[in-house]
Design a protein around this motif. Structure first.
Motif, PDB file in Angstrom:
ATOM      1  N   GLY A   1     -23.844 -33.052   5.192  1.00 36.68           N
ATOM      2  CA  GLY A   1     -24.079 -31.916   4.310  1.00 36.68           C
ATOM      3  C   GLY A   1     -23.504 -32.060   2.915  1.00 36.68           C
ATOM      4  O   GLY A   1     -23.543 -31.114   2.136  1.00 36.68           O
ATOM      5  N   GLY A   2     -22.965 -33.252   2.594  1.00 41.70           N
ATOM      6  CA  GLY A   2     -22.409 -33.476   1.267  1.00 41.70           C
ATOM      7  C   GLY A   2     -23.352 -34.225   0.344  1.00 41.70           C
ATOM      8  O   GLY A   2     -24.547 -34.366   0.625  1.00 41.70           O
ATOM      9  N   LEU A   3     -22.799 -34.717  -0.774  1.00 42.82           N
ATOM     10  CA  LEU A   3     -23.587 -35.398  -1.792  1.00 42.82           C
ATOM     11  C   LEU A   3     -23.334 -36.903  -1.858  1.00 42.82           C
ATOM     12  O   LEU A   3     -23.978 -37.596  -2.651  1.00 42.82           O
ATOM     13  N   MET A   4     -22.395 -37.409  -1.050  1.00 39.68           N
ATOM     14  CA  MET A   4     -22.076 -38.827  -1.098  1.00 39.68           C
ATOM     15  C   MET A   4     -23.121 -39.631  -0.332  1.00 39.68           C
ATOM     16  O   MET A   4     -23.257 -39.495   0.896  1.00 39.68           O
ATOM     17  N   TYR A   5     -23.850 -40.450  -1.070  1.00 39.16           N
ATOM     18  CA  TYR A   5     -24.978 -41.199  -0.522  1.00 39.16           C
ATOM     19  C   TYR A   5     -24.916 -42.623  -1.054  1.00 39.16           C
ATOM     20  O   TYR A   5     -25.078 -42.846  -2.252  1.00 39.16           O
TER      21      TYR A   5
ATOM     22  N   GLU B   1     -20.015 -45.344 -20.776  1.00 34.51           N
ATOM     23  CA  GLU B   1     -20.858 -45.456 -19.596  1.00 34.51           C
ATOM     24  C   GLU B   1     -20.126 -44.878 -18.395  1.00 34.51           C
ATOM     25  O   GLU B   1     -18.910 -45.019 -18.274  1.00 34.51           O
ATOM     26  N   PHE B   2     -20.873 -44.236 -17.503  1.00 32.37           N
ATOM     27  CA  PHE B   2     -20.319 -43.591 -16.319  1.00 32.37           C
ATOM     28  C   PHE B   2     -20.962 -44.228 -15.083  1.00 32.37           C
ATOM     29  O   PHE B   2     -21.980 -43.761 -14.595  1.00 32.37           O
ATOM     30  N   PRO B   3     -20.380 -45.327 -14.600  1.00 34.28           N
ATOM     31  CA  PRO B   3     -21.035 -46.120 -13.562  1.00 34.28           C
ATOM     32  C   PRO B   3     -21.238 -45.425 -12.223  1.00 34.28           C
ATOM     33  O   PRO B   3     -22.218 -45.679 -11.532  1.00 34.28           O
ATOM     34  N   ALA B   4     -20.292 -44.554 -11.821  1.00 34.95           N
ATOM     35  CA  ALA B   4     -20.394 -43.948 -10.493  1.00 34.95           C
ATOM     36  C   ALA B   4     -19.528 -42.697 -10.406  1.00 34.95           C
ATOM     37  O   ALA B   4     -18.373 -42.699 -10.846  1.00 34.95           O
ATOM     38  N   VAL B   5     -20.086 -41.645  -9.828  1.00 39.41           N
ATOM     39  CA  VAL B   5     -19.321 -40.426  -9.568  1.00 39.41           C
ATOM     40  C   VAL B   5     -18.420 -40.671  -8.356  1.00 39.41           C
ATOM     41  O   VAL B   5     -18.873 -41.143  -7.316  1.00 39.41           O
ATOM     42  N   THR B   6     -17.157 -40.360  -8.504  1.00 43.88           N
ATOM     43  CA  THR B   6     -16.205 -40.541  -7.411  1.00 43.88           C
ATOM     44  C   THR B   6     -15.870 -39.216  -6.718  1.00 43.88           C
ATOM     45  O   THR B   6     -15.411 -39.218  -5.571  1.00 43.88           O
TER      46      THR B   6
ATOM     47  N   LYS C   1      -0.619 -33.794   2.490  1.00 43.28           N
ATOM     48  CA  LYS C   1      -0.011 -32.467   2.552  1.00 43.28           C
ATOM     49  C   LYS C   1      -0.864 -31.416   1.861  1.00 43.28           C
ATOM     50  O   LYS C   1      -0.573 -30.215   1.940  1.00 43.28           O
ATOM     51  N   LEU C   2      -1.941 -31.846   1.176  1.00 41.50           N
ATOM     52  CA  LEU C   2      -2.790 -30.910   0.437  1.00 41.50           C
ATOM     53  C   LEU C   2      -3.863 -30.294   1.324  1.00 41.50           C
ATOM     54  O   LEU C   2      -4.188 -29.116   1.185  1.00 41.50           O
ATOM     55  N   GLY C   3      -4.430 -31.091   2.216  1.00 42.89           N
ATOM     56  CA  GLY C   3      -5.399 -30.579   3.180  1.00 42.89           C
ATOM     57  C   GLY C   3      -6.679 -30.028   2.590  1.00 42.89           C
ATOM     58  O   GLY C   3      -7.245 -29.065   3.129  1.00 42.89           O
ATOM     59  N   LEU C   4      -7.173 -30.621   1.505  1.00 40.94           N
ATOM     60  CA  LEU C   4      -8.416 -30.143   0.909  1.00 40.94           C
ATOM     61  C   LEU C   4      -9.608 -30.474   1.798  1.00 40.94           C
ATOM     62  O   LEU C   4      -9.664 -31.531   2.423  1.00 40.94           O
ATOM     63  N   GLU C   5     -10.563 -29.561   1.837  1.00 44.17           N
ATOM     64  CA  GLU C   5     -11.824 -29.832   2.519  1.00 44.17           C
ATOM     65  C   GLU C   5     -12.644 -30.800   1.667  1.00 44.17           C
ATOM     66  O   GLU C   5     -12.582 -30.762   0.436  1.00 44.17           O
ATOM     67  N   ARG C   6     -13.446 -31.644   2.305  1.00 50.51           N
ATOM     68  CA  ARG C   6     -14.262 -32.577   1.542  1.00 50.51           C
ATOM     69  C   ARG C   6     -15.417 -31.886   0.839  1.00 50.51           C
ATOM     70  O   ARG C   6     -15.848 -32.313  -0.231  1.00 50.51           O
ATOM     71  N   GLY C   7     -15.954 -30.837   1.411  1.00 46.11           N
ATOM     72  CA  GLY C   7     -16.990 -30.059   0.742  1.00 46.11           C
ATOM     73  C   GLY C   7     -18.149 -30.913   0.259  1.00 46.11           C
ATOM     74  O   GLY C   7     -18.794 -31.628   1.031  1.00 46.11           O
ATOM     75  N   LEU C   8     -18.424 -30.862  -1.050  1.00 48.16           N
ATOM     76  CA  LEU C   8     -19.527 -31.611  -1.638  1.00 48.16           C
ATOM     77  C   LEU C   8     -19.346 -33.116  -1.489  1.00 48.16           C
ATOM     78  O   LEU C   8     -20.316 -33.880  -1.632  1.00 48.16           O
TER      79      LEU C   8
END
Length: 336
Positions: free
Chosen positions: A325-329, A121-126, A311-318
């Motif tokens: 403008g992302g998918l986190m709801y 089972e996959f309860p939630a996308v992180t 130190k990685l500085g990744l953009e949050r993007g999706l």
């Protein structure tokens, strides 16, 4: 008699084929085991920079690690009550299926096969990710088609290796695939020029570029997006209570960010969450407030491990909130 025996054998064969390939959990058994044991056993990655790494002092840090800590806080009121089990892409699901861990937070893609045929089972996308390709700039490649005659590294036991094989077959590209069992081995092969390109989740590729301080003069992320990669928490099938706990703990972290509630928020601000402690969940009153005060909200977890505070500085993007403008709801959690 022979006919009856044949019918019996056919029935046994059907059951063996149809049965999930993992040990189904008895409803409610996982939470009971965690509480009786006094700590959560959480599967994470092996040297998965930004997501799960063990520090020199033996402690663990990372995006996935913090989700483990959130579950530990919700169930045991202690973010530190976690035993982390490092797993590679080949053994992560089998270890979960065997019952040796309680939950898996390890950059694992939510697929229909894993959900339906394998009995997880996959309860939630992180984390919403995409599969991309990173190549040495010397290849002068911009698209997958430009890698004809080259070798591409990919990890065994992942959706990535299946996707890259399908892509080169579909485009009839004469490229070799070098299958590597570990992430560390894959990167050694890539930087050792055993392969001139590597494919994986975009986050994985961008983290490695950031760690090496490289730019487009050295490495290039190709234009192709090979697949969507929704990375999710994973539990064994059959324990609805545990599945719901994981789902609503992850959702809580997103909800808190959406409502502007942070780890350092005052108690009266935390009270705005108004999250009930349903008897069916088996969690104590105040579980939501404790979780946010000990671990923080989704945005804080992302920022300190992967984003602007790391130190990685990744953009949050999706992975931005939907209103940005992302998918986190977040799903509603208040009593209506």
């Amino acid at each position: 008699m022979i006919s009856a025996l044949r019918t019996f054998l056919r029935s046994v064969a059907f059951l063996l084929v149809a049965a999930p390939q993992c040990l189904s959990a008895e409803p409610g058994s996982t939470l009971r085991a965690v509480v009786d044991r006094g700590y959560l056993i959480c599967g994470v990655g092996v040297g998965d920079i930004g997501f799960a790494t063990q520090q020199v002092d033996g402690s663990w840090a990372g995006f996935d690690v913090d989700f483990c800590r959130a579950v530990a806080t919700a169930t045991l009121a202690d973010a530190e009550a976690v035993e982390f089990v490092p797993l590679d892409s080949l053994n992560r699901l089998s270890i979960l299926g065997s019952g040796d861990i309680d939950v898996l937070f390890r950059t694992t893609t939510f697929t229909m096969e894993r959900d339906v045929a394998l009995g997880f089972e996959f309860p939630a996308v992180t984390y919403f990710d995409e599969q991309r390709i990173l190549a040495h700039a010397s290849t002068k490649a911009r698209r997958l088609a430009d890698l004809a005659g080259h070798t591409i590294c990919a990890n065994a036991g992942t959706t990535s290796i299946r996707n890259i094989r399908k892509a080169i077959d579909a485009q009839q590209i004469k490229a070799e695939i070098l299958e590597i069992s570990s992430q560390a081995g894959r990167w050694r092969a890539f930087f050792g020029q055993e392969c001139t390109a590597v494919t994986s989740d975009s986050s994985d590729l961008l983290i490695m570029v950031a760690m090496h301080g490289l730019d487009e003069k050295s490495l290039i992320v190709l234009d192709d997006v090979l697949a969507n990669e929704p990375l999710s928490a994973v539990v064994r099938d059959g324990d609805q209570q545990w599945e719901q706990i994981i789902r609503w703990v992850v959702n809580l972290l997103v909800l808190a960010e959406a409502e502007g509630i942070y780890q350092a928020s005052a108690p009266d601000v935390l009270e705005r969450l108004e999250v009930p402690a349903y008897r069916q969940l088996g969690l104590a009153e105040g579980w939501a407030h404790r979780t946010i005060s000990q671990v923080g909200n989704y945005g804080e977890i992302f920022a300190r491990n992967l984003g602007s505070d790391s130190k990685l500085g990744l953009e949050r993007g999706l992975n931005k909130l939907w209103r940005d403008g992302g998918l986190m709801y977040p799903l509603p959690m208040k009593n209506q």
